[in-house]
Scaffold this motif. Structure first.
Motif, PDB file in Angstrom:
ATOM      1  N   PRO A 153      14.768 -12.839   5.917  1.00 50.51           N
ATOM      2  CA  PRO A 153      15.836 -12.182   5.148  1.00 50.51           C
ATOM      3  C   PRO A 153      15.507 -11.930   3.684  1.00 50.51           C
ATOM      4  N   PRO A 154      15.009 -12.931   2.913  1.00 49.17           N
ATOM      5  CA  PRO A 154      14.669 -12.608   1.528  1.00 49.17           C
ATOM      6  C   PRO A 154      13.519 -11.624   1.408  1.00 49.17           C
TER       7      PRO A 154
ATOM      8  N   GLY B 299      13.672  -8.098  -0.695  1.00 53.17           N
ATOM      9  CA  GLY B 299      12.659  -7.718  -1.678  1.00 53.17           C
ATOM     10  C   GLY B 299      11.975  -6.410  -1.309  1.00 53.17           C
ATOM     11  N   ALA B 300      11.665  -6.247  -0.035  1.00 53.35           N
ATOM     12  CA  ALA B 300      11.008  -5.018   0.420  1.00 53.35           C
ATOM     13  C   ALA B 300      11.909  -3.808   0.229  1.00 53.35           C
TER      14      ALA B 300
ATOM     15  N   SER C  53       4.518  -4.200  -5.145  1.00 49.40           N
ATOM     16  CA  SER C  53       3.681  -5.256  -5.705  1.00 49.40           C
ATOM     17  C   SER C  53       2.962  -6.026  -4.602  1.00 49.40           C
ATOM     18  N   GLY C  54       1.656  -6.164  -4.773  1.00 47.97           N
ATOM     19  CA  GLY C  54       0.875  -6.952  -3.832  1.00 47.97           C
ATOM     20  C   GLY C  54       0.518  -8.322  -4.361  1.00 47.97           C
ATOM     21  N   GLU C  55       1.168  -8.711  -5.436  1.00 50.37           N
ATOM     22  CA  GLU C  55       0.862 -10.006  -6.040  1.00 50.37           C
ATOM     23  C   GLU C  55       1.143 -11.130  -5.045  1.00 50.37           C
TER      24      GLU C  55
ATOM     25  N   ASP D 265      -1.752  -3.236  -2.978  1.00 46.52           N
ATOM     26  CA  ASP D 265      -0.285  -3.182  -2.938  1.00 46.52           C
ATOM     27  C   ASP D 265       0.274  -4.130  -1.889  1.00 46.52           C
ATOM     28  N   GLY D 266       1.597  -4.322  -1.928  1.00 45.38           N
ATOM     29  CA  GLY D 266       2.267  -5.130  -0.927  1.00 45.38           C
ATOM     30  C   GLY D 266       2.438  -4.371   0.385  1.00 45.38           C
ATOM     31  N   PHE D 267       2.789  -5.111   1.424  1.00 47.17           N
ATOM     32  CA  PHE D 267       2.821  -4.547   2.772  1.00 47.17           C
ATOM     33  C   PHE D 267       3.820  -3.399   2.910  1.00 47.17           C
TER      34      PHE D 267
END
Length: 295
Positions: free
Chosen positions: A219-220, A224-225, A235-237, A283-285
């Motif tokens: 859920p979180p 965020g996504a 963000s891929g951090e 990058d993030g997924f």
């Protein structure tokens, strides 16, 4: 005593498991409920509870101002609603179609309904049959808001929460498709995980508590996504796509070492590698959703 007037009436077309649950909830709420099903015999229990069993679709739709349809798909609902005699009987009445199908089919049906003077709402049921008539039920609707408000009190008899998503008729089906995409992709992943775990000597019961833990962190991540997607910043951090691809490759290797089809994970890995190939490896997924949406 029923909270509804003597004139309150609803017809349910389609008496599969979900249709029977809908009709039962209307009956429990004290509504005069007419039922019809293409295959005879499915209405016996409902008739014993007080429903009116119609002998034909024309008779069923003529019995109520509100017609609720719940069948397997829009091919089935078209076959029920579009014959000339039924269409004539529907003129001036409201159809709420809770049949699952595509947004395009919902829009096509709305155009047909408008052409024939039929008032039309589309909707989707987001919870299983045992929830119908209880606070746990979830329904989504789209179409003219005034029409939805007119029938809201009757629809509320189905229990749970009802959300009107807007006037654009395809929105409920679009939400339904997106949410079912999450559900069935997740279930496919879980089924595959069970197969891999069993091949490694882990029982489904042993894995289940840890699988629930994975579910609990989602859920979180979803929140965020969603913010990233709407903001256009991925963000891929902490977990770039390159890292995700590495773990996907491990899943593919382990699966295929046991002779287990890894097609679903290979597809996911392929999407991730496409994003990397376009320069988004850091990058993030969620970047994958943006890449998939490009034409």
């Amino acid at each position: 005593m029923s909270m509804y007037s003597e004139q309150s009436a609803v017809t349910v077309l389609g008496l599969g498991p979900m249709g029977r649950s809908l009709a039962g909830a209307f009956l429990d709420a004290g509504l005069r409920t007419t039922v019809w099903n293409r295959t005879p015999g499915r209405d016996h229990e409902l008739v014993d509870r007080g429903a009116l069993g119609a002998r034909s679709v024309e008779e069923a739709v003529s019995a109520s101002a509100l017609i609720v349809v719940c069948v397997v798909d829009y091919d089935a609902s078209d076959a029920i609603l579009r014959p000339e005699g039924v269409t004539a009987a529907l003129t001036g009445r409201t159809v709420v179609n809770l049949t699952a199908d595509t947004p395009g089919r919902a829009r096509d049906t709305a155009e047909w309904a408008a052409t024939h003077g039929i008032r039309y709402l589309d909707g989707a049921i987001m919870t299983p049959t045992p929830t119908i008539g209880t606070p746990a039920a979830v329904f989504i609707h789209s179409g003219p808001e005034e029409l939805y408000r007119e029938h809201q009190s009757l629809l509320d008899a189905l229990g749970g929460t009802h959300t009107h998503l807007g006037a654009e008729i395809g929105r409920a089906a679009a939400y339904d498709i997106a949410l079912l995409d999450i559900f069935w992709t997740a279930m496919a992943g879980y089924a595959h995980a069970l197969a891999v775990a069993r091949a490694e000597g882990i029982t489904a019961r042993e894995l289940a508590p840890f699988a629930k833990g994975i579910g609990a962190i989602l859920p979180p991540i979803f929140e965020g996504a969603a913010e990233e997607m709407d903001r256009g910043s991925f963000s891929g951090e902490g977990n770039p796509i390159t890292s995700a691809v590495s773990s996907m490759a491990h899943i593919v290797h382990t699966s295929e070492a046991h002779g287990i089809d890894a097609g679903v994970m290979r597809a996911a890995e392929g999407m991730a590698r496409r994003a990397i190939g376009r320069g988004h490896g850091a990058d993030g997924f969620t970047r994958i959703a943006e890449v998939l949406g490009r034409r």
